[in-house]
Design a protein around this motif. Structure first.
Motif, short mmCIF file in Angstrom:
data_model
loop_
_atom_site.label_atom_id
_atom_site.label_comp_id
_atom_site.label_asym_id
_atom_site.label_seq_id
_atom_site.Cartn_x
_atom_site.Cartn_y
_atom_site.Cartn_z
N ILE A 170 0.84 -1.20 0.00
CA ILE A 170 0.00 0.00 0.00
C ILE A 170 0.87 1.25 0.00
CG2 ILE A 170 -1.71 1.31 1.34
CD1 ILE A 170 -2.76 -1.43 2.33
N GLY A 171 1.95 1.22 0.77
CA GLY A 171 2.87 2.35 0.79
C GLY A 171 3.48 2.60 -0.59
N ALA A 172 3.87 1.52 -1.27
CA ALA A 172 4.43 1.66 -2.62
C ALA A 172 3.38 2.20 -3.58
CB ALA A 172 4.96 0.32 -3.11
N MET A 173 2.13 1.80 -3.40
CA MET A 173 1.06 2.27 -4.27
C MET A 173 0.86 3.78 -4.15
SD MET A 173 -2.93 1.04 -4.34
CE MET A 173 -2.55 -0.58 -5.02
N VAL A 174 1.11 4.31 -2.95
CA VAL A 174 0.94 5.75 -2.73
C VAL A 174 2.01 6.55 -3.47
CG1 VAL A 174 1.02 7.57 -0.98
CG2 VAL A 174 -0.22 5.45 -0.50
N THR A 175 3.26 6.10 -3.39
CA THR A 175 4.36 6.92 -3.90
C THR A 175 4.80 6.60 -5.32
OG1 THR A 175 5.92 5.41 -2.82
CG2 THR A 175 5.31 7.42 -1.62
N MET A 176 4.54 5.38 -5.82
CA MET A 176 5.07 5.03 -7.14
C MET A 176 4.55 5.95 -8.25
SD MET A 176 5.24 1.33 -9.07
CE MET A 176 6.31 0.58 -7.85
N PRO A 177 3.23 6.24 -8.32
CA PRO A 177 2.78 7.16 -9.38
C PRO A 177 3.39 8.55 -9.25
CG PRO A 177 0.92 5.99 -8.37
CD PRO A 177 2.11 5.75 -7.50
N ILE A 178 3.51 9.02 -8.01
CA ILE A 178 4.08 10.36 -7.78
C ILE A 178 5.55 10.36 -8.20
CG2 ILE A 178 4.60 12.11 -6.04
CD1 ILE A 178 2.26 10.95 -4.39
N ALA A 179 6.27 9.31 -7.81
CA ALA A 179 7.70 9.23 -8.14
C ALA A 179 7.90 9.13 -9.65
CB ALA A 179 8.33 8.03 -7.44
N GLY A 180 7.04 8.37 -10.33
CA GLY A 180 7.15 8.27 -11.78
C GLY A 180 6.95 9.60 -12.46
N MET A 181 6.01 10.41 -11.95
CA MET A 181 5.75 11.73 -12.52
C MET A 181 6.93 12.67 -12.24
SD MET A 181 2.60 14.30 -11.59
CE MET A 181 3.16 14.40 -9.88
N LEU A 182 7.43 12.62 -11.00
CA LEU A 182 8.55 13.51 -10.63
C LEU A 182 9.81 13.18 -11.41
CD1 LEU A 182 8.17 13.80 -6.75
CD2 LEU A 182 7.72 15.57 -8.46
N ALA A 183 9.98 11.90 -11.77
CA ALA A 183 11.20 11.48 -12.46
C ALA A 183 11.38 12.21 -13.79
CB ALA A 183 11.20 9.97 -12.69
N ASP A 184 10.28 12.66 -14.41
CA ASP A 184 10.37 13.41 -15.66
C ASP A 184 10.63 14.90 -15.43
OD1 ASP A 184 9.94 11.21 -17.28
OD2 ASP A 184 7.77 11.40 -17.18
N ARG A 185 10.49 15.37 -14.19
CA ARG A 185 10.58 16.81 -13.92
C ARG A 185 11.73 17.18 -12.98
NH1 ARG A 185 4.14 18.06 -12.70
NH2 ARG A 185 3.32 17.12 -14.61
N VAL A 186 12.04 16.28 -12.06
CA VAL A 186 13.05 16.58 -11.04
C VAL A 186 14.18 15.55 -11.16
CG1 VAL A 186 13.49 16.85 -8.57
CG2 VAL A 186 11.24 17.44 -9.51
N PRO A 187 15.44 15.97 -11.15
CA PRO A 187 16.54 15.01 -11.21
C PRO A 187 16.45 13.98 -10.08
CG PRO A 187 17.34 17.24 -11.50
CD PRO A 187 15.91 17.37 -11.12
N VAL A 188 16.64 12.70 -10.43
CA VAL A 188 16.45 11.63 -9.45
C VAL A 188 17.43 11.73 -8.29
CG1 VAL A 188 15.43 10.05 -11.12
CG2 VAL A 188 17.90 10.04 -10.77
N GLY A 189 18.58 12.35 -8.52
CA GLY A 189 19.55 12.51 -7.44
C GLY A 189 19.02 13.38 -6.31
N ARG A 190 17.97 14.16 -6.58
CA ARG A 190 17.39 15.02 -5.55
C ARG A 190 16.22 14.36 -4.81
NH1 ARG A 190 19.36 20.13 -6.05
NH2 ARG A 190 20.35 20.68 -8.02
N THR A 191 15.66 13.28 -5.37
CA THR A 191 14.49 12.65 -4.74
C THR A 191 14.81 11.28 -4.13
OG1 THR A 191 13.83 11.65 -6.86
CG2 THR A 191 12.92 13.81 -6.32
#
Length: 526
Positions: free
Chosen positions: A318-339
């Motif tokens: 459930i925890g992964a379900m919460v953050t995976m879509p958000i992380a996938g979206m951020l990966a296109d906008r924010v450098p992964v080294g910062r997240t």
């Protein structure tokens, strides 16, 4: 081209969604199978009168088969066609599932899991290739969102489904359930997948295959034998590791000569791919290795049923379900080294609670910790995988993802073997009960008896013992789990080192540089 027409071309239309249905169904079968079997390990111990190290081979054999077949899948898809090969993979996986349900010995079950793994190892890479050819590289983001569904369902549904089937029916049904799903998948694939038009574009690297596939299998076999022997000095461990390692090193030296090697190591010249792969490798050793022990802790220390153990694991998914879509979206906008470092910090915080476990640790604390770890996992996997692939040219992505997939499978095997060795050695340090031996003539320890009583309370009626002995044995067993989790925790902390080198500035993606829609094979977690 107008913004409206661009948006329209980015949508996944009905034809693509039909193909996606086939791929998601196969992926769910493959991923669920791993998590379903993880809660069945103690049941296998009891049913087949086997040690934990022996039943762990039901997981390891599947992984060995995956690692062997993955390098071949890309070439075979071009040579024979993706639809035909995908249906063959479905047949192998379904046939292997049916045979697993007929196993009378742990050896038979391990052998049938190899067959299952040969099919399962091709399902995900081939499914990704089919999907990308149908959707096109310009819709890769939406594609990854669709293919994230089984990755989310596996950690949540697998332990619950496995526990329910074992408690209400028998362990056989965790494999039999795949038969109707596989049959539906075959019919669906025959109707929905586009007709094959195989166009072999590369010669097959037979010499590379003769070195890499057997080398990987032998090396992982040696590592996976460690839990049984408990020492790397045993010939059954070092001999296959040495031979396998020599074959892999030989492949590494050879792979720079052919134009189209089985595994393209030249891609490691890409800094982002290298850093992301190392980060993923260390992370998987820690997280996946220790993750196999979480259900065992609930089953063996708290004496829970397999269904309850599965339900207790659900917060992580459930925890992964919460953050995976958000992380996938951020990966296109924010450098992964910062997240990614923040996500790793969440994993470390959640993991630390398991280093403190005893025989009476609160479920609120453990489930809360699993949820926090799930939040971190969802924020780690997708961004790191995206970082590994996004700066490659589109025609290199298939080879890059195959490379990452192989490293991933090795990491999973190393992690599982490492954690199993530590736990087994810790448990073997428990005080032996004077005069008590098991059917094989080995001395029975206090921890071993306590775990057996937790899983089969009726044993106390057959063999009355001092309750303080059971309590002492449980405390020792819980301490053994805590020690093993400490190793996993330290490895999670070690992941921060390669993660510190992940890109911290936005870099252009090259996935669209090549306008030809080539096969892209994103990384798939097994």
């Amino acid at each position: 081209m107008t913004q409206q027409s661009i948006a329209a071309s980015d949508r996944l239309d009905g034809a693509v969604l039909k193909v996606a249905g086939v791929v998601v169904l196969g992926a769910i079968m493959s991923i669920l199978d791993v998590t379903v079997v993880s809660v069945a390990l103690p049941t296998f111990q009891r049913e087949f009168d086997a040690t934990y190290a022996e039943v762990a081979w039901t997981m390891t054999a599947y992984t060995l088969a995956l690692a062997t077949v993955i390098p071949l899948s890309g070439w075979a898809a071009d040579r024979f066609g993706t639809k035909r090969l995908y249906m063959i993979a479905l047949v192998l996986f379904t046939l292997g599932s049916g045979l697993c349900a007929t196993a009378d010995t742990i050896g038979q079950l391990i052998g049938y899991r190899v067959l299952q793994g040969l099919g399962g190892g091709m399902l995900m890479p081939l499914g990704m290739t089919i999907m990308t050819r149908a959707a096109g590289p310009h819709r890769i983001g939406r594609l990854m969102a669709v293919l994230g569904i089984p990755m989310l369902l596996g950690p949540i549904g697998g332990p619950i489904l496995g526990g329910w089937l074992i408690d209400t029916a028998s362990w056989h049904w965790i494999f039999l359930i795949n038969l109707p799903i596989g049959a539906v998948g075959l019919v669906y694939a025959a109707l929905a997948l586009p007709k094959d038009a195989p166009e072999p574009s590369e010669s097959f690297d037979f010499l590379g295959m003769l070195m890499l596939s057997p080398g990987l299998a032998l090396f992982l076999y040696g590592i996976s034998t460690l839990p049984e022997t408990g020492t790397v000095t045993d010939a059954e461990v070092w001999a296959p590791m040495l031979l396998g390692g020599a074959l892999v090193i030989g492949f590494v030296r050879y792979s720079f000569k052919p134009r189209h090697p089985l595994l393209d190591l030249r891609l490691f010249a890409n800094r982002n791919l290298t850093v992301a792969t190392v980060t993923l490798f260390v992370f998987i050793i820690a997280f996946m290795g220790a993750g196999l022990l979480f259900p065992s802790y609930f089953l063996q220390i708290h004496g829970e049923s397999t269904l309850t153990a599965g339900l207790l694991m659900a917060p992580q998914g459930i925890g992964a379900m919460v953050t995976m879509p958000i992380a996938g979206m951020l990966a296109d906008r924010v450098p992964v080294g910062r997240t990614v470092p923040f996500a790793l910090a969440l994993i470390a915080v959640g993991f630390f609670a398991f280093t403190q476990v005893d025989a009476n640790t609160s479920y609120w604390l453990l489930c809360g910790s699993l949820f926090v770890m799930g939040l971190g996992m969802g924020g780690t996997m997708m961004p790191v995988m995206t970082s590994a692939l996004k700066t490659l040219q589109s025609h290199d992505v298939a080879r890059g993802s195959t490379l990452v997939n192989i490293i991933q499978q090795i990491g999973g095997s190393v992690g599982a073997a490492l954690m199993s060795v530590i736990l087994t050695n810790e448990l073997n340090g428990s005080r032996p009960i004077p005069g008590a031996t098991d059917p094989s003539g080995n001395p029975v320890t206090e921890a071993g008896l306590a775990i057996a009583v937790q899983q089969q309370p009726e044993l106390l009626r057959q063999f009355p013992v001092d309750p303080s002995l059971i309590g002492r044995g449980l405390d020792f067993a819980a301490s053994s789990f805590a020690t093993t989790f400490w190793v996993g925790f330290v490895l999670v902390l070690a992941t921060f080192i390669p993660a510190a080198f992940l890109p911290r500035r936005r870099e252009p993606s090259h996935l669209l540089d090549d306008q030809q829609e080539r096969a892209v094979v994103p990384v798939a977690l097994h």
